[in-house]
Design a protein around this motif. Structure first.
Motif, PDB file in Angstrom:
ATOM      1  N   ALA A  16      -4.285  15.123  28.508  1.00 35.72           N
ATOM      2  CA  ALA A  16      -3.240  16.498  29.219  1.00 35.72           C
ATOM      3  C   ALA A  16      -3.197  15.624  30.111  1.00 35.72           C
ATOM      4  N   PHE A  17      -2.591  15.932  30.696  1.00 31.00           N
ATOM      5  CA  PHE A  17      -2.664  15.791  32.591  1.00 31.00           C
ATOM      6  C   PHE A  17      -2.910  16.783  33.594  1.00 31.00           C
ATOM      7  N   GLY A  18      -4.177  16.619  33.967  1.00 30.29           N
ATOM      8  CA  GLY A  18      -4.562  17.941  34.908  1.00 30.29           C
ATOM      9  C   GLY A  18      -4.344  19.391  33.797  1.00 30.29           C
ATOM     10  N   ALA A  19      -3.993  20.333  34.410  1.00 34.05           N
ATOM     11  CA  ALA A  19      -3.917  21.592  33.090  1.00 34.05           C
ATOM     12  C   ALA A  19      -2.636  21.510  32.515  1.00 34.05           C
ATOM     13  N   GLN A  20      -2.119  20.461  32.353  1.00 33.34           N
ATOM     14  CA  GLN A  20      -0.625  20.513  31.372  1.00 33.34           C
ATOM     15  C   GLN A  20      -1.359  20.027  29.961  1.00 33.34           C
ATOM     16  N   VAL A  21      -1.217  20.771  28.919  1.00 35.46           N
ATOM     17  CA  VAL A  21      -2.598  20.044  27.574  1.00 35.46           C
ATOM     18  C   VAL A  21      -1.229  19.319  26.716  1.00 35.46           C
ATOM     19  N   ILE A  22      -1.220  18.150  26.165  1.00 33.93           N
ATOM     20  CA  ILE A  22      -0.215  17.541  25.470  1.00 33.93           C
ATOM     21  C   ILE A  22      -0.016  17.927  24.409  1.00 33.93           C
ATOM     22  N   HIS A  23      -1.516  17.532  24.422  1.00 34.55           N
ATOM     23  CA  HIS A  23      -1.530  17.755  22.191  1.00 34.55           C
ATOM     24  C   HIS A  23      -3.304  17.981  22.165  1.00 34.55           C
ATOM     25  N   GLY A  41      11.455  17.110  19.995  1.00 33.12           N
ATOM     26  CA  GLY A  41      11.539  16.607  20.594  1.00 33.12           C
ATOM     27  C   GLY A  41      11.275  16.682  21.804  1.00 33.12           C
ATOM     28  N   SER A  42      12.059  16.076  23.349  1.00 30.16           N
ATOM     29  CA  SER A  42      12.218  15.804  24.947  1.00 30.16           C
ATOM     30  C   SER A  42      10.251  16.328  25.348  1.00 30.16           C
ATOM     31  N   GLY A  43       9.743  15.298  25.551  1.00 31.24           N
ATOM     32  CA  GLY A  43       8.215  15.567  26.316  1.00 31.24           C
ATOM     33  C   GLY A  43       7.320  16.354  25.493  1.00 31.24           C
ATOM     34  N   THR A  44       7.438  16.410  23.873  1.00 33.82           N
ATOM     35  CA  THR A  44       6.026  16.619  23.209  1.00 33.82           C
ATOM     36  C   THR A  44       4.939  16.009  23.046  1.00 33.82           C
ATOM     37  N   GLY A  45       5.625  14.820  23.711  1.00 34.20           N
ATOM     38  CA  GLY A  45       4.406  13.340  23.603  1.00 34.20           C
ATOM     39  C   GLY A  45       4.101  12.817  23.081  1.00 34.20           C
ATOM     40  N   LYS A  46       5.233  11.718  22.248  1.00 32.25           N
ATOM     41  CA  LYS A  46       5.176  10.919  21.517  1.00 32.25           C
ATOM     42  C   LYS A  46       4.773   9.932  21.789  1.00 32.25           C
ATOM     43  N   SER A  47       5.646   9.946  22.762  1.00 32.46           N
ATOM     44  CA  SER A  47       4.939   8.759  24.170  1.00 32.46           C
ATOM     45  C   SER A  47       3.198   8.846  23.806  1.00 32.46           C
ATOM     46  N   VAL A  48       3.043   9.560  24.703  1.00 33.62           N
ATOM     47  CA  VAL A  48       1.707  10.117  25.023  1.00 33.62           C
ATOM     48  C   VAL A  48       0.776   9.519  23.708  1.00 33.62           C
ATOM     49  N   LEU A  49       0.875   9.941  22.619  1.00 32.78           N
ATOM     50  CA  LEU A  49       0.588   9.956  21.027  1.00 32.78           C
ATOM     51  C   LEU A  49      -0.179   8.118  20.541  1.00 32.78           C
ATOM     52  N   PHE A  90       7.332  -1.063  23.877  1.00 35.46           N
ATOM     53  CA  PHE A  90       7.764  -0.062  24.750  1.00 35.46           C
ATOM     54  C   PHE A  90       9.168   0.417  24.655  1.00 35.46           C
ATOM     55  N   GLN A  91       9.185   1.266  25.243  1.00 35.94           N
ATOM     56  CA  GLN A  91      10.580   2.088  25.170  1.00 35.94           C
ATOM     57  C   GLN A  91      11.810   0.778  26.955  1.00 35.94           C
ATOM     58  N   GLY A  92      12.483   0.798  26.749  1.00 37.16           N
ATOM     59  CA  GLY A  92      13.689   0.093  27.272  1.00 37.16           C
ATOM     60  C   GLY A  92      12.281  -1.722  27.236  1.00 37.16           C
ATOM     61  N   ASP A 170       8.579   2.349  20.229  1.00 37.27           N
ATOM     62  CA  ASP A 170       9.180   3.509  21.028  1.00 37.27           C
ATOM     63  C   ASP A 170      10.083   3.708  20.818  1.00 37.27           C
ATOM     64  N   GLU A 171      11.067   4.071  20.663  1.00 33.98           N
ATOM     65  CA  GLU A 171      12.728   3.995  20.495  1.00 33.98           C
ATOM     66  C   GLU A 171      13.339   2.896  20.296  1.00 33.98           C
ATOM     67  N   PRO A 172      13.326   2.351  19.106  1.00 28.40           N
ATOM     68  CA  PRO A 172      13.766   0.529  19.145  1.00 28.40           C
ATOM     69  C   PRO A 172      15.567   0.609  19.358  1.00 28.40           C
ATOM     70  N   THR A 203      10.780   7.762  17.058  1.00 31.99           N
ATOM     71  CA  THR A 203      12.915   7.537  17.639  1.00 31.99           C
ATOM     72  C   THR A 203      13.293   9.201  17.438  1.00 31.99           C
ATOM     73  N   HIS A 204      14.393   8.571  18.345  1.00 33.30           N
ATOM     74  CA  HIS A 204      15.124  10.178  17.879  1.00 33.30           C
ATOM     75  C   HIS A 204      16.335   9.526  17.416  1.00 33.30           C
ATOM     76  N   ASP A 205      16.678   9.139  16.604  1.00 32.67           N
ATOM     77  CA  ASP A 205      17.901   8.458  15.802  1.00 32.67           C
ATOM     78  C   ASP A 205      17.963   8.820  14.013  1.00 32.67           C
TER      79      ASP A 205
HETATM   80  N1  ATP Z   1       1.695   9.368  33.411  1.00 32.44           N
HETATM   81  C1  ATP Z   1       1.989  10.688  32.960  1.00 32.44           C
HETATM   82  N2  ATP Z   1       1.313  12.191  34.334  1.00 32.44           N
HETATM   83  C2  ATP Z   1       2.321  12.771  34.000  1.00 32.44           C
HETATM   84  N3  ATP Z   1       2.404  13.666  33.031  1.00 32.44           N
HETATM   85  C3  ATP Z   1       2.820  12.799  32.124  1.00 32.44           C
HETATM   86  C4  ATP Z   1       2.853  11.194  32.654  1.00 32.44           C
HETATM   87  N4  ATP Z   1       2.901  10.697  31.230  1.00 32.44           N
HETATM   88  C5  ATP Z   1       3.216  11.649  30.109  1.00 32.44           C
HETATM   89  N5  ATP Z   1       3.039  13.008  31.427  1.00 32.44           N
HETATM   90  C6  ATP Z   1       4.079  14.324  30.162  1.00 32.44           C
HETATM   91  O1  ATP Z   1       3.448  14.547  28.863  1.00 32.44           O
HETATM   92  C7  ATP Z   1       4.470  14.892  28.562  1.00 32.44           C
HETATM   93  C8  ATP Z   1       5.086  14.499  27.064  1.00 32.44           C
HETATM   94  O2  ATP Z   1       5.373  12.820  27.499  1.00 32.44           O
HETATM   95  P1  ATP Z   1       5.871  11.949  26.402  1.00 32.44           P
HETATM   96  O3  ATP Z   1       6.417  11.155  27.548  1.00 32.44           O
HETATM   97  O4  ATP Z   1       5.139  10.986  25.543  1.00 32.44           O
HETATM   98  O5  ATP Z   1       7.200  12.958  26.229  1.00 32.44           O
HETATM   99  P2  ATP Z   1       7.815  12.098  24.390  1.00 32.44           P
HETATM  100  O6  ATP Z   1       7.817  12.729  23.312  1.00 32.44           O
HETATM  101  O7  ATP Z   1       8.436  10.241  24.059  1.00 32.44           O
HETATM  102  O8  ATP Z   1       9.452  12.402  25.146  1.00 32.44           O
HETATM  103  P3  ATP Z   1      10.317  11.389  25.373  1.00 32.44           P
HETATM  104  O9  ATP Z   1      11.725  11.958  23.781  1.00 32.44           O
HETATM  105  O10 ATP Z   1      11.754  12.528  25.848  1.00 32.44           O
HETATM  106  O11 ATP Z   1      10.887  10.183  25.118  1.00 32.44           O
HETATM  107  C9  ATP Z   1       5.449  14.980  29.528  1.00 32.44           C
HETATM  108  O12 ATP Z   1       6.233  16.729  29.327  1.00 32.44           O
HETATM  109  C10 ATP Z   1       5.375  13.798  30.303  1.00 32.44           C
HETATM  110  O13 ATP Z   1       5.466  14.449  32.138  1.00 32.44           O
END
Ligand code: ATP
Length: 262
Positions: A16-23, A41-49, A90-92, A170-172, A203-205
């Motif tokens: 989680a980031f503060g109140a925002q639970v990712i997984h 989907g975008s923002g579902t937390g793949k990179s955070v995982l 890493f991405q990019g 990450d998204e090669p 990947t999204h590909d």
């Molecule tokens: N350092 C951070 N601080 C606060 N929120 C973050 C941070 N890193 C990621 N998030 C939030 O966590 C959520 C998941 O991010 P993540 O980058 O894992 O998504 P993703 O699935 O990889 O997205 P995409 O497909 O667009 O790359 C997003 O809502 C993002 O805003």
């Protein structure tokens, strides 16, 4: 069965980031020797995982094991032993802009093996640059002098620097033209086969999923909601999975794959 052995095991992960639970209560296994595609989907937390697995994101709860070693609460030197067995792209690309490609490749080598002399560092960098499909002269270029596709390959060369057993990508293929993306897929598959790698590939590909992934994990609703071969995923009735694989792009990717494989 040996091929069922897990290289990565995630249990009950909560981030989680503060109140925002990712997984929340996320489980995942990556099997030895497979290419596991991770989609969602975008923002579902793949990179955070990925960041939670490699120790760049502290989980609120749950357990992550890599090569059978629990990663939470590890002493730095124990974590170091595990970290040197993986490579991350890493991405990019995340290349250091003030270093040449060869110097970028040498960064992890210098970190993990500070005693290696410069000549050996140069030889290793040359070899990894070659493995990644870059021409030898790319070694002396700075990231700003590279095309997008070359940057990806340079990022891959750096990820391969330590002869990893496990590769995180990450998204090669993001931002590559379709031919460049197919070439990168082929390179990933060849490296995985020849070096015996396990690959965690975000990947999204859709073409990449069909072309090279052994299994695909789908992230939605803060969890891995399904994992399996694409045909197995198609048999589930989750709306996101259905829309993703049977929408226009999903159908086109499947058709392309079927054409190529007879
Ligand atoms: N350092 C951070 N601080 C606060 N929120 C973050 C941070 N890193 C990621 N998030 C939030 O966590 C959520 C998941 O991010 P993540 O980058 O894992 O998504 P993703 O699935 O990889 O997205 P995409 O497909 O667009 O790359 C997003 O809502 C993002 O805003």
């Amino acid at each position: 069965m040996a091929e069922q052995e897990s290289v990565i095991s995630v249990r009950g992960l909560r981030t989680a980031f503060g109140a925002q639970v990712i997984h929340d209560n996320l489980d995942l296994d990556v099997r030895k020797g497979e290419i596991l595609g991770v989609v969602g989907g975008s923002g579902t937390g793949k990179s955070v995982l990925m960041r939670a697995i490699i120790g760049l994101q502290e989980p609120e709860a749950g357990e992550v094991s890599v090569f059978g070693t629990p990663m939470r609460g590890r002493e730095e030197d124990e974590a170091f032993e595990v970290r040197r067995r993986w490579g991350v792209m890493f991405q990019g690309g995340a290349l250091f802009s003030t270093l040449t490609v060869a110097e970028n490749v040498q960064v992890p080598l210098r970190e993990f093996y500070p005693q290696i002399d410069n000549q050996l560092l140069d030889e290793i960098a040359r070899f990894k640059i070659h493995l990644s499909g870059l021409p030898p002269e790319a070694a002396y270029k700075y990231p700003s002098e590279l095309s997008g596709g070359m940057k990806k390959r340079a990022g891959l060369a750096r990820a391969l620097a330590m002869d990893p057993e496990l590769l995180f990508l990450d998204e090669p293929t993001a931002g590559l033209d379709p031919i460049g993306a197919s070439m990168f897929d082929e390179l990933t598959r060849n490296l995985q086969e020849t070096l015996g790698l396990t690959v965690f590939l975000i990947t999204h590909d859709l073409d990449t999923l069909y072309a090279i992934c052994d299994r695909v994990a789908v992230i939605a609703d803060k969890k891995v909601i399904a994992v399996g071969k694409i045909d197995e995923l198609l048999a589930t009735d989750h709306p996101w999975i259905h829309d993703y694989f049977t929408g226009p792009r999903g159908r086109a990717a499947r058709l392309g794959h079927e054409r190529q494989n007879g």
